[in-house]
Motif scaffolding. Sequence first.
Motif, short mmCIF file in Angstrom:
data_model
loop_
_atom_site.label_atom_id
_atom_site.label_comp_id
_atom_site.label_asym_id
_atom_site.label_seq_id
_atom_site.Cartn_x
_atom_site.Cartn_y
_atom_site.Cartn_z
N GLY A 150 0.60 -1.22 0.05
CA GLY A 150 0.01 -0.02 -0.12
C GLY A 150 0.87 1.24 -0.14
N LEU A 151 1.77 1.23 0.83
CA LEU A 151 2.95 2.34 0.94
C LEU A 151 3.59 2.71 -0.42
CD1 LEU A 151 4.09 4.68 2.68
CD2 LEU A 151 5.70 2.85 3.33
N ALA A 152 4.04 1.72 -1.06
CA ALA A 152 4.79 1.69 -2.36
C ALA A 152 3.65 2.27 -3.46
CB ALA A 152 4.95 0.34 -2.82
N LYS A 153 2.36 1.73 -3.41
CA LYS A 153 1.37 2.29 -4.33
C LYS A 153 1.05 3.80 -4.21
CE LYS A 153 -3.64 1.96 -4.92
NZ LYS A 153 -4.92 1.60 -4.41
N PRO B 146 5.04 15.01 -3.14
CA PRO B 146 4.54 15.02 -1.80
C PRO B 146 5.49 13.80 -1.05
CG PRO B 146 2.94 15.40 -3.23
CD PRO B 146 4.25 15.28 -3.99
N GLU B 147 5.55 13.92 0.13
CA GLU B 147 6.03 12.68 0.85
C GLU B 147 4.88 11.70 1.56
OE1 GLU B 147 8.85 11.81 4.91
OE2 GLU B 147 8.49 13.87 4.33
N VAL B 148 5.07 10.72 1.14
CA VAL B 148 4.11 9.77 1.57
C VAL B 148 4.86 8.73 2.62
CG1 VAL B 148 2.39 7.64 1.04
CG2 VAL B 148 2.74 9.75 -0.49
N ARG B 149 4.20 9.10 4.01
CA ARG B 149 5.23 8.54 5.07
C ARG B 149 4.37 7.04 5.47
NH1 ARG B 149 6.09 13.34 9.02
NH2 ARG B 149 7.17 14.88 7.53
N GLU B 150 5.17 6.37 6.13
CA GLU B 150 4.87 5.00 6.78
C GLU B 150 3.65 4.95 7.64
OE1 GLU B 150 7.93 2.35 8.07
OE2 GLU B 150 9.11 2.78 6.20
N PRO B 151 2.69 4.03 7.79
CA PRO B 151 1.84 4.27 8.85
C PRO B 151 2.21 4.39 10.28
CG PRO B 151 1.19 2.43 7.31
CD PRO B 151 2.68 3.00 6.88
#
Length: 129
Positions: free
Chosen positions: A7-10, A28-33
């Motif tokens: 999901g994170l990679a997606k 934009p930065e998408v961080r880990e849960p």
Amino acid sequence: AEKAAKGLAKWRRIAREASKQSLRSWIPEVREPVSLATLCELAGRADAEVIALHPRGAATLSGWARVCPTPGIGEVYAVVGPEGGFAEAELDALEGAGAQILQLGSTVLRTSSAGPAALAVLNVALGRW
């Protein structure tokens, strides 16, 4: 763990591709849960704003966005619950730590739609659009 990593990679791929398509100079930065405890810590910081989107909120995200964002806010964290929503204890913990509990609007969106809709509202409020 494997599902979370996929999901994170997606979402990182989507952010990268959307940035390229819209000719943005940064991605934009998408961080880990993060855990509930981490969100509560973030909610207690003066330079951050944690917003949990939930129908129990007394105000809307767009209403908050019109009056709240100031240059002093370093980071805004929009928290969208899982399908089925947050547990009341989770909302109570976030609110007790200083998070805002806000409605996205008068209708409830699916998790996959609520996050992007919240980002659109915040981009307008923060003057990015």
